[in-house]
Design a protein around this motif. Structure first.
Motif, PDB file in Angstrom:
ATOM      1  N   TYR A  94       1.065  -1.265  -0.171  1.00  0.00           N
ATOM      2  CA  TYR A  94       0.154   0.524  -0.542  1.00  0.00           C
ATOM      3  C   TYR A  94       1.005   0.877  -0.183  1.00  0.00           C
ATOM      4  N   VAL A  95       0.646   2.233  -0.771  1.00  0.00           N
ATOM      5  CA  VAL A  95       1.868   3.690  -1.368  1.00  0.00           C
ATOM      6  C   VAL A  95      -0.125   4.123  -0.395  1.00  0.00           C
ATOM      7  N   ARG A  96       0.090   5.386  -0.165  1.00  0.00           N
ATOM      8  CA  ARG A  96      -0.877   6.783  -0.447  1.00  0.00           C
ATOM      9  C   ARG A  96      -0.495   7.544  -2.164  1.00  0.00           C
ATOM     10  N   GLN A  97      -1.609   7.792  -2.260  1.00  0.00           N
ATOM     11  CA  GLN A  97      -1.555   8.950  -3.875  1.00  0.00           C
ATOM     12  C   GLN A  97      -2.311  10.000  -3.565  1.00  0.00           C
ATOM     13  N   GLN A  98      -1.868  11.077  -3.907  1.00  0.00           N
ATOM     14  CA  GLN A  98      -2.809  12.022  -3.852  1.00  0.00           C
ATOM     15  C   GLN A  98      -3.715  11.795  -4.713  1.00  0.00           C
ATOM     16  N   GLY A  99      -5.685  12.053  -3.852  1.00  0.00           N
ATOM     17  CA  GLY A  99      -6.576  11.965  -5.140  1.00  0.00           C
ATOM     18  C   GLY A  99      -7.256  10.970  -4.884  1.00  0.00           C
ATOM     19  N   SER A 100      -6.838   9.617  -4.834  1.00  0.00           N
ATOM     20  CA  SER A 100      -7.048   8.207  -4.646  1.00  0.00           C
ATOM     21  C   SER A 100      -6.782   7.681  -2.711  1.00  0.00           C
ATOM     22  N   GLY A 101      -6.023   7.947  -1.946  1.00  0.00           N
ATOM     23  CA  GLY A 101      -5.869   7.279  -0.212  1.00  0.00           C
ATOM     24  C   GLY A 101      -4.807   6.644  -0.794  1.00  0.00           C
ATOM     25  N   LYS A 102      -4.715   5.038  -0.020  1.00  0.00           N
ATOM     26  CA  LYS A 102      -4.150   4.079   0.236  1.00  0.00           C
ATOM     27  C   LYS A 102      -4.244   3.665  -1.138  1.00  0.00           C
ATOM     28  N   VAL A 103      -3.701   3.093  -2.176  1.00  0.00           N
ATOM     29  CA  VAL A 103      -3.858   1.633  -3.051  1.00  0.00           C
ATOM     30  C   VAL A 103      -2.481   1.028  -3.677  1.00  0.00           C
ATOM     31  N   ILE A 104      -2.998   0.606  -3.523  1.00  0.00           N
ATOM     32  CA  ILE A 104      -1.896  -1.272  -4.211  1.00  0.00           C
ATOM     33  C   ILE A 104      -0.434  -0.819  -5.247  1.00  0.00           C
ATOM     34  N   VAL A 105       0.523  -1.145  -4.933  1.00  0.00           N
ATOM     35  CA  VAL A 105       1.113  -0.589  -6.408  1.00  0.00           C
ATOM     36  C   VAL A 105       2.502  -2.219  -6.186  1.00  0.00           C
ATOM     37  N   ARG A 106       2.955  -2.475  -7.009  1.00  0.00           N
ATOM     38  CA  ARG A 106       3.926  -3.375  -6.955  1.00  0.00           C
ATOM     39  C   ARG A 106       5.094  -2.856  -5.763  1.00  0.00           C
ATOM     40  N   ASP A 107       5.640  -4.028  -5.704  1.00  0.00           N
ATOM     41  CA  ASP A 107       5.795  -4.761  -4.754  1.00  0.00           C
ATOM     42  C   ASP A 107       7.208  -5.439  -4.909  1.00  0.00           C
ATOM     43  N   GLU A 108       8.279  -4.059  -5.692  1.00  0.00           N
ATOM     44  CA  GLU A 108       9.791  -5.719  -5.575  1.00  0.00           C
ATOM     45  C   GLU A 108      10.796  -5.492  -4.895  1.00  0.00           C
ATOM     46  N   PRO A 109      11.845  -7.044  -4.978  1.00  0.00           N
ATOM     47  CA  PRO A 109      11.013  -7.713  -5.957  1.00  0.00           C
ATOM     48  C   PRO A 109      10.428  -9.097  -6.349  1.00  0.00           C
ATOM     49  N   THR A 110       9.547  -8.132  -5.322  1.00  0.00           N
ATOM     50  CA  THR A 110       8.896 -10.347  -4.792  1.00  0.00           C
ATOM     51  C   THR A 110       7.606  -9.948  -6.179  1.00  0.00           C
ATOM     52  N   ALA A 111       7.502  -8.513  -6.977  1.00  0.00           N
ATOM     53  CA  ALA A 111       6.010  -8.672  -7.295  1.00  0.00           C
ATOM     54  C   ALA A 111       6.751  -9.902  -8.914  1.00  0.00           C
ATOM     55  N   SER A 112       8.351  -9.406  -9.254  1.00  0.00           N
ATOM     56  CA  SER A 112       8.544 -10.342 -10.045  1.00  0.00           C
ATOM     57  C   SER A 112       8.541 -11.115 -10.345  1.00  0.00           C
ATOM     58  N   ILE A 113       9.493 -11.840  -8.394  1.00  0.00           N
ATOM     59  CA  ILE A 113       8.662 -13.107  -8.528  1.00  0.00           C
ATOM     60  C   ILE A 113       7.931 -13.538  -9.221  1.00  0.00           C
ATOM     61  N   VAL A 114       6.818 -13.193  -8.297  1.00  0.00           N
ATOM     62  CA  VAL A 114       5.315 -13.838  -8.445  1.00  0.00           C
ATOM     63  C   VAL A 114       5.247 -13.748  -9.937  1.00  0.00           C
ATOM     64  N   GLN A 115       5.291 -12.926 -10.916  1.00  0.00           N
ATOM     65  CA  GLN A 115       5.030 -12.779 -12.156  1.00  0.00           C
ATOM     66  C   GLN A 115       5.188 -14.242 -12.433  1.00  0.00           C
ATOM     67  N   CYS A 116       7.227 -14.426 -12.749  1.00  0.00           N
ATOM     68  CA  CYS A 116       7.419 -15.729 -13.208  1.00  0.00           C
ATOM     69  C   CYS A 116       6.674 -16.807 -12.700  1.00  0.00           C
ATOM     70  N   ALA A 117       6.239 -16.916 -11.139  1.00  0.00           N
ATOM     71  CA  ALA A 117       5.363 -17.927 -10.560  1.00  0.00           C
ATOM     72  C   ALA A 117       4.291 -18.360 -10.753  1.00  0.00           C
ATOM     73  N   LEU A 118       3.459 -17.415 -11.731  1.00  0.00           N
ATOM     74  CA  LEU A 118       2.439 -17.110 -12.351  1.00  0.00           C
ATOM     75  C   LEU A 118       2.531 -17.555 -13.937  1.00  0.00           C
TER      76      LEU A 118
END
Length: 544
Positions: free
Chosen positions: A169-193
């Protein structure tokens, strides 16, 4: 209630907030304690202990409250005043409040607060219960409002629950808290999927082993990746950029976060989990026996199994035929023998430098052919998209006219399926004609594998060996204990290069063929090596 006979010299303080977050980042506990200490000072009490909790007030079972009641029970002297900042700090539930009041009285405690006077008369008890009821109403109302806000946020395409592995989760102006890629875990999950969708990982167990071997992938407290975690990940459409909340009646919809994998990849995973397009080979692949499931007995046609055999000096690995009645049934084949013969067969498939120049020209033709087909594919996809939109429009018209709830529900389900299909087609249109890599990288990958597939096999990774078996051989390999491997049915790139090497080039273009080209035999297949490979193959292990 326990009677108040004399003014005690000591007292306890009890404070509570609703969550661990409030205890760590807020000032609620300290503020409550300060007010209670001021009250104790004004009454001439000596505060000997302070008990705290950071849990919801809807329950009477709390660690701090348990310790507090135990301390009251251990006191053998006069009744001890127990100071709370407010009735809501004791409990936010009428039943829990009543239970705690009785427990405190039975253990010799006298409840006091700077905000109200507790008593045993009818009016005092009535006021106390009214305040407890108001505290319960506030808790329930806050929960309802929070749920409504969360539900509305999911409807708008935002994830509101715990961030899945690979996101944060990262707070973004105008959108509140939103989820964004968490590297390097996101790339590992991408390889697995993507590996599971492309059959690089034949089973969920293969995905689990891959993630277990990744040092940067988060594990549980015991350092393990559990089966349930893999199953949940493979079924979570949030990785394709969608959000949903079936418990709130919110169907799957496009989310406002970056996808880790494509919608098409996630659909292939779902189909595979539902038994559609199963992997052609057995799933019990093991790093100890990489040929298991890929080599069959030449006598009976059954896949060879494998095991470790215990001997007088240790354990020894063997392959063997499991079919009863077969001539080779139960007769062991040493692992180093069969795998050594397999490596020699891979080495023999290496083409000469001259054939490499031919393969380079074939690859260029294949690349151009792929790009030429992209426009035709895009046109066909647009026609398919228009047809889906027409179907959705017709179903919407029928919903307006329908009056039976079951009919309306059926139409809505059909529209939902078409909407999902529409998103997949739109994604394919967007990616149509866009190569996964540039020409130079694709050429190096394809020719690197054709040059020496044995290098990728020797990388030692089960996924890489799995890729070699699928890309180099069109069928399972037949093996006999006496003569070794039978003639393998190679995939077309190796078959064509092998024909050139052996001088079997009678199919060279005769006069009169149009258009004149010396490379018409293979138009697309070298490029297929690149397009068929998952993105996380260890191509750096290939020497070219």
């Amino acid at each position: 209630m326990t009677p108040y006979n004399s003014t005690p010299q000591i007292c306890f303080i009890y404070c509570r907030v609703s969550s661990i977050k409030q205890a760590k980042s807020g000032d609620g506990l300290r503020s409550q304690e300060t007010r209670c200490r001021d009250y104790a000072r004004s009454k001439g009490y000596e505060v000997v202990r302070v008990f705290t909790d950071d849990v919801s007030g809807s329950s009477s079972k709390r660690d701090g409250m348990t310790a507090f009641l135990a301390a009251l029970s251990a006191n053998d002297g006069d009744p001890i005043p127990v100071i709370i900042d407010d009735v809501s700090r004791l409990a936010r539930d009428v039943i829990a409040h009543k239970q705690l009041r009785i427990s405190i009285a039975m253990e010799g405690g006298i409840l006091e607060s700077p905000n109200m006077q507790f008593g045993d008369d009818a009016d005092s008890e009535f006021q106390e219960m009214i305040r407890a009821l108001v505290a319960q109403h506030q808790r329930q109302k806050n929960a309802e409002q929070t749920t409504h806000r969360m539900r509305a946020r999911v409807q708008n395409g935002y994830w509101v629950f715990r961030a899945p592995t690979g996101y944060k989760y990262v707070r973004q102006q105008g959108s509140g808290k939103v989820i964004v890629r968490d590297e390097p875990t996101a790339s590992i999950v991408q390889c697995a999927l993507e590996g599971y969708a492309s059959d690089e990982f034949a089973s969920q167990a293969d995905v689990m082993r891959f993630l277990q071997d990744e040092p940067l992938y988060p594990k549980d407290r015991t350092g393990k990746v559990r089966n349930q975690r893999i199953s949940d990940m493979l079924r979570n459409w949030i990785y394709a950029g969608y959000v949903e909340a079936p418990g709130w009646g919110i169907a799957r919809r496009k989310g406002n976060h970056e996808a880790i994998v494509s919608t098409e990849t996630m659909q292939r995973i779902e189909d595979k989990l539902n038994g559609i397009n199963r992997a052609p080979y057995r799933k019990e692949l093991s790093g100890d026996f990489p040929l298991r499931g890929y080599v069959i007995c030449d006598d009976c046609g059954n896949p060879l199994t494998a095991c470790w055999s215990k001997g007088s000096h240790g354990r020894y690995p063997y392959y063997l035929c499991p079919k009863r009645g077969c001539e080779s049934y139960g007769k062991s084949i040493r692992r180093d023998k069969i795998e050594g013969e397999f490596e020699r067969m891979l080495t023999s498939m290496q083409p000469s430098e001259t054939l490499f120049r031919v393969a380079t020209m074939m690859f260029e033709d294949a690349w151009n052919a792929q790009r030429g087909q992209a426009d035709m594919q895009k046109k066909a996809l647009k026609a398919e998209l228009a047809d889906i939109e027409r179907k959705i429009s017709r179903l919407l018209e029928r919903i307006i006219e329908a009056t039976v709830p079951s009919v309306v529900a059926t139409y809505e389900k059909s529209i939902g399926a078409l909407e999902q299909e529409k998103v997949i087609v739109e994604e394919r249109i967007q990616n149509s004609g866009r190569p996964r890599s540039n020409y130079d990288d694709a050429l190096r990958t394809a020719l690197g594998f054709l040059a020496n597939p044995c290098n990728l096999w020797r990388s030692g990774r089960l996924e890489d060996r799995h890729a070699v078996l699928k890309l180099a051989f069109a069928d399972r390999l037949r093996y006999t204990r006496k003569d070794g491997f039978r003639t393998a049915n190679l995939t077309l790139p190796f078959k064509v290069l092998g024909a050139f090497r052996c001088g079997e080039n009678e199919m060279a273009r005769p006069k009169g063929f149009e258009p004149l080209t010396p490379r018409f035999v293979v138009q697309i297949y070298p490029f297929a090596i690149v397009s068929a490979c998952p993105p996380n193959f260890a191509w750096d292990k290939i020497i070219y």
